[in-house]
Design a protein around this motif. Structure first.
Motif, PDB file in Angstrom:
ATOM      1  N   GLY A  44       0.826  -1.191   0.000  1.00 45.62           N
ATOM      2  CA  GLY A  44       0.000   0.000   0.000  1.00 45.62           C
ATOM      3  C   GLY A  44       0.862   1.243   0.000  1.00 45.62           C
ATOM      4  O   GLY A  44       2.011   1.223  -0.417  1.00 45.62           O
ATOM      5  N   PHE A  45       0.300   2.372   0.448  1.00 41.06           N
ATOM      6  CA  PHE A  45       1.051   3.611   0.487  1.00 41.06           C
ATOM      7  C   PHE A  45       2.298   3.465   1.358  1.00 41.06           C
ATOM      8  O   PHE A  45       3.256   4.189   1.196  1.00 41.06           O
ATOM      9  N   SER A  46       2.277   2.533   2.309  1.00 39.50           N
ATOM     10  CA  SER A  46       3.340   2.561   3.292  1.00 39.50           C
ATOM     11  C   SER A  46       3.829   1.176   3.660  1.00 39.50           C
ATOM     12  O   SER A  46       4.650   0.602   2.970  1.00 39.50           O
ATOM     13  N   SER A  47       3.303   0.605   4.760  1.00 39.12           N
ATOM     14  CA  SER A  47       3.830  -0.668   5.247  1.00 39.12           C
ATOM     15  C   SER A  47       3.606  -1.805   4.255  1.00 39.12           C
ATOM     16  O   SER A  47       2.692  -1.780   3.431  1.00 39.12           O
ATOM     17  N   ASP A  48       4.440  -2.805   4.367  1.00 36.93           N
ATOM     18  CA  ASP A  48       4.401  -3.996   3.534  1.00 36.93           C
ATOM     19  C   ASP A  48       3.485  -5.012   4.219  1.00 36.93           C
ATOM     20  O   ASP A  48       3.695  -5.371   5.374  1.00 36.93           O
ATOM     21  N   THR A  49       2.464  -5.483   3.522  1.00 32.90           N
ATOM     22  CA  THR A  49       1.499  -6.422   4.100  1.00 32.90           C
ATOM     23  C   THR A  49       1.577  -7.761   3.378  1.00 32.90           C
ATOM     24  O   THR A  49       1.530  -7.814   2.153  1.00 32.90           O
ATOM     25  N   ILE A  50       1.690  -8.829   4.160  1.00 33.94           N
ATOM     26  CA  ILE A  50       1.722 -10.188   3.623  1.00 33.94           C
ATOM     27  C   ILE A  50       0.638 -10.995   4.323  1.00 33.94           C
ATOM     28  O   ILE A  50       0.574 -11.032   5.555  1.00 33.94           O
ATOM     29  N   ILE A  51      -0.220 -11.623   3.547  1.00 33.49           N
ATOM     30  CA  ILE A  51      -1.269 -12.487   4.092  1.00 33.49           C
ATOM     31  C   ILE A  51      -0.850 -13.928   3.858  1.00 33.49           C
ATOM     32  O   ILE A  51      -0.443 -14.294   2.755  1.00 33.49           O
ATOM     33  N   VAL A  74      11.044  -1.663   2.746  1.00 32.45           N
ATOM     34  CA  VAL A  74      12.472  -1.675   2.452  1.00 32.45           C
ATOM     35  C   VAL A  74      12.724  -0.688   1.314  1.00 32.45           C
ATOM     36  O   VAL A  74      12.040  -0.705   0.297  1.00 32.45           O
ATOM     37  N   GLY A  75      13.694   0.190   1.482  1.00 32.66           N
ATOM     38  CA  GLY A  75      13.993   1.173   0.456  1.00 32.66           C
ATOM     39  C   GLY A  75      13.203   2.450   0.653  1.00 32.66           C
ATOM     40  O   GLY A  75      12.795   2.789   1.772  1.00 32.66           O
ATOM     41  N   ALA A  76      12.965   3.169  -0.433  1.00 29.59           N
ATOM     42  CA  ALA A  76      12.254   4.442  -0.369  1.00 29.59           C
ATOM     43  C   ALA A  76      10.893   4.248   0.277  1.00 29.59           C
ATOM     44  O   ALA A  76      10.139   3.352  -0.091  1.00 29.59           O
ATOM     45  N   ALA A  77      10.572   5.062   1.250  1.00 30.69           N
ATOM     46  CA  ALA A  77       9.340   4.889   2.008  1.00 30.69           C
ATOM     47  C   ALA A  77       8.633   6.216   2.204  1.00 30.69           C
ATOM     48  O   ALA A  77       9.192   7.292   1.962  1.00 30.69           O
ATOM     49  N   VAL A  78       7.388   6.146   2.650  1.00 31.41           N
ATOM     50  CA  VAL A  78       6.577   7.342   2.823  1.00 31.41           C
ATOM     51  C   VAL A  78       6.964   8.102   4.083  1.00 31.41           C
ATOM     52  O   VAL A  78       6.908   9.324   4.117  1.00 31.41           O
ATOM     53  N   PHE A  79       7.359   7.370   5.123  1.00 35.28           N
ATOM     54  CA  PHE A  79       7.756   8.000   6.373  1.00 35.28           C
ATOM     55  C   PHE A  79       9.230   7.750   6.652  1.00 35.28           C
ATOM     56  O   PHE A  79       9.828   6.795   6.134  1.00 35.28           O
ATOM     57  N   GLU A  80       9.805   8.588   7.492  1.00 27.37           N
ATOM     58  CA  GLU A  80      11.226   8.470   7.795  1.00 27.37           C
ATOM     59  C   GLU A  80      11.534   7.234   8.622  1.00 27.37           C
ATOM     60  O   GLU A  80      12.605   6.648   8.503  1.00 27.37           O
ATOM     61  N   ALA A 212       9.201  16.001   3.140  1.00 20.96           N
ATOM     62  CA  ALA A 212       8.518  15.283   2.065  1.00 20.96           C
ATOM     63  C   ALA A 212       8.263  16.126   0.829  1.00 20.96           C
ATOM     64  O   ALA A 212       8.287  15.601  -0.297  1.00 20.96           O
ATOM     65  N   VAL A 213       7.987  17.413   0.994  1.00 17.66           N
ATOM     66  CA  VAL A 213       7.611  18.252  -0.150  1.00 17.66           C
ATOM     67  C   VAL A 213       8.861  18.954  -0.678  1.00 17.66           C
ATOM     68  O   VAL A 213       9.387  19.868  -0.044  1.00 17.66           O
ATOM     69  N   ARG A 214       9.334  18.528  -1.839  1.00 20.59           N
ATOM     70  CA  ARG A 214      10.611  19.001  -2.369  1.00 20.59           C
ATOM     71  C   ARG A 214      10.458  20.006  -3.504  1.00 20.59           C
ATOM     72  O   ARG A 214      11.442  20.487  -4.052  1.00 20.59           O
ATOM     73  N   LYS A 215       9.202  20.305  -3.879  1.00 26.40           N
ATOM     74  CA  LYS A 215       8.950  21.295  -4.919  1.00 26.40           C
ATOM     75  C   LYS A 215       7.979  22.326  -4.362  1.00 26.40           C
ATOM     76  O   LYS A 215       7.089  21.995  -3.590  1.00 26.40           O
ATOM     77  N   PRO A 216       8.115  23.584  -4.739  1.00 31.03           N
ATOM     78  CA  PRO A 216       7.225  24.616  -4.204  1.00 31.03           C
ATOM     79  C   PRO A 216       5.787  24.430  -4.678  1.00 31.03           C
ATOM     80  O   PRO A 216       5.533  24.138  -5.847  1.00 31.03           O
ATOM     81  N   MET A 334       1.142  12.556  -0.073  1.00 31.46           N
ATOM     82  CA  MET A 334       1.032  12.242  -1.493  1.00 31.46           C
ATOM     83  C   MET A 334       2.297  12.621  -2.253  1.00 31.46           C
ATOM     84  O   MET A 334       2.721  11.913  -3.177  1.00 31.46           O
ATOM     85  N   ALA A 335       2.920  13.725  -1.857  1.00 27.57           N
ATOM     86  CA  ALA A 335       4.185  14.109  -2.491  1.00 27.57           C
ATOM     87  C   ALA A 335       5.224  13.024  -2.275  1.00 27.57           C
ATOM     88  O   ALA A 335       5.953  12.633  -3.196  1.00 27.57           O
ATOM     89  N   ARG A 336       5.282  12.516  -1.055  1.00 27.52           N
ATOM     90  CA  ARG A 336       6.273  11.483  -0.746  1.00 27.52           C
ATOM     91  C   ARG A 336       5.929  10.149  -1.418  1.00 27.52           C
ATOM     92  O   ARG A 336       6.820   9.414  -1.835  1.00 27.52           O
ATOM     93  N   VAL A 337       4.640   9.849  -1.536  1.00 23.60           N
ATOM     94  CA  VAL A 337       4.230   8.629  -2.238  1.00 23.60           C
ATOM     95  C   VAL A 337       4.725   8.664  -3.683  1.00 23.60           C
ATOM     96  O   VAL A 337       5.274   7.678  -4.201  1.00 23.60           O
ATOM     97  N   MET A 338       4.565   9.811  -4.351  1.00 23.08           N
ATOM     98  CA  MET A 338       4.986   9.907  -5.736  1.00 23.08           C
ATOM     99  C   MET A 338       6.503   9.814  -5.850  1.00 23.08           C
ATOM    100  O   MET A 338       7.028   9.169  -6.764  1.00 23.08           O
TER     101      MET A 338
END
Length: 375
Positions: A44-51, A74-80, A212-216, A334-338
């Motif tokens: 999803g947007f963030s955590s890795d889910t395994i069923i 693992v790798g680029a993530a939405v939160f620090e 998270a927001v790197r563009k004005p 959303m900026a960080r998700v993209m």
């Protein structure tokens, strides 16, 4: 706009089989099999889910159960950072000591050597969750059959929709009434961001925005200036806060009552009006923002606010502030998700890159303040 994961099914199955074998002690004699039941190509947007399903021998008989695993990405993530151990503690503690409906939390694994990240394992429940993508507000006739989406919220009667929505409000009240100190959640007092209350909440939110927001984005800059100038004097109202209060994080039973509350990765201490604002705004995100009507059974914001106020025994005096904070906060997410999608090389990420600055949250912020829409 999910974030790709790089998990090999065979390696994951083998690792979980060995790990579960060590967890099933006491009356459990032998783990027979672990079978992935819902690990997909994306998270999803963030955590890795395994069923997954596990089968083992106990007292000479085969036993089986379904589980849900939540791991830090693992790798680029939405939160620090991802505090999976804290999420496990919240679910386990609230599940054992309150009437908030939650899945049973079984285990927390801090050792990243097992799956490459810390993780927790919970029971898998049967129920229905309002969809986010496509959202639960999209009529069934507009959903291609190949998507396999069950438009159950749309097809429910207005009375059932009303029950579903208001039980979500009642669940917010239950969460707001949690005594976080008595429950031992002292770590939620993030003193590095300032004193408990507005200083701490705003300190973190502003930090995340700048990270998270790197563009004005003109409307976002305007919103943060407005938030800074209009911070309410509500430190005395701070309590336990879910952090991601929306229908898509709730599971419902056949009676359209809340069966489980999911996704506690944004848990915090705040005025619970923040959760109420988040809950109400996200329905606008899936209706007004995309040109769809509200579901006929969903009550008005005024009725929802009155219900919340009656149950809480006080007025919701700062909803405009927390609604603007919701939009600014989600726009940053959303900026960080993209960014994460582009860093992972997700299919179609380059085409969606403008959404880093021009998304439904920034569009609604611009509309709220009467500013030009983001380019």
């Amino acid at each position: 706009m999910a974030i790709p994961q790089q998990r090999d099914p065979e390696a994951t199955t083998a690792a979980l089989t060995a790990w579960m074998g060590d967890r099933l002690e006491g009356p459990y004699e032998r783990l027979v099999e672990v079978r992935l039941a819902g690990a997909s190509a994306v998270s999803g947007f963030s955590s890795d889910t395994i069923i997954f399903d596990a089968t083992w021998q106990a007292d000479g008989r085969a036993q089986s159960q379904g589980f849900v695993l939540r791991a830090a990405p693992v790798g680029a993530a939405v939160f620090e950072e991802y505090e999976i151990g804290l999420q496990y503690k919240v679910i386990k503690t609230l599940g054992e000591h309150t009437d908030i409906p939650l899945p049973r939390a079984y285990w927390y694994e801090p050792d990243t050597a097992v799956l490459g990240a810390e993780f927790m394992v919970m029971e898998r429940l049967d129920g229905r969750v309002p969809a986010d993508n496509p959202p639960y507000t999209v009529p069934a006739e507009f959903l291609p059959p190949e998507l396999g989406v069950d438009a159950w919220v749309q097809s429910a009667t207005p009375e059932q929709q009303r029950t579903l929505w208001l039980d979500g409000i009642d669940t917010l009240v239950k969460i707001a009434k949690v005594d976080w100190r008595a429950m031992g959640f002292d770590e939620l007092d993030r003193t590095k961001w300032g004193a408990l209350g507005q200083e701490q909440l705003f300190g973190y939110q502003r930090h995340y925005f700048e990270w998270a927001v790197r563009k004005p984005v003109a409307c976002l800059d305007h919103a943060w200036a407005w938030l800074e100038a209009n911070r309410p004097d509500d430190d005395h109202l701070v309590t336990f806060s879910w952090g991601d209060a929306r229908l898509g994080n709730l599971m419902f039973d056949e009676q359209f009552k809340v069966k489980a509350v999911f996704d506690w990765e944004m848990v915090r201490l705040a005025n619970p009006e923040f959760d109420l604002a988040w809950y109400l705004w996200f329905d606008k995100h899936f209706t007004e923002a995309i040109g769809l009507p509200r579901l006929p059974g969903f009550p008005s914001d005024e009725e929802c606010i009155e219900r919340w106020e009656t149950a809480m025994g006080r007025k919701a005096e700062h909803l405009e502030f927390y609604t603007v904070l919701t939009m600014a906060w989600f726009a940053a997410i959303m900026a960080r998700v993209m960014q994460s999608n582009m860093e992972h090389g997700a299919p179609g990420a380059e085409d969606m890159a403008p959404m880093e600055t021009n998304n439904l949250a920034t569009q609604m912020l611009a509309k709220h303040f009467g500013l030009p829409a983001p380019e």
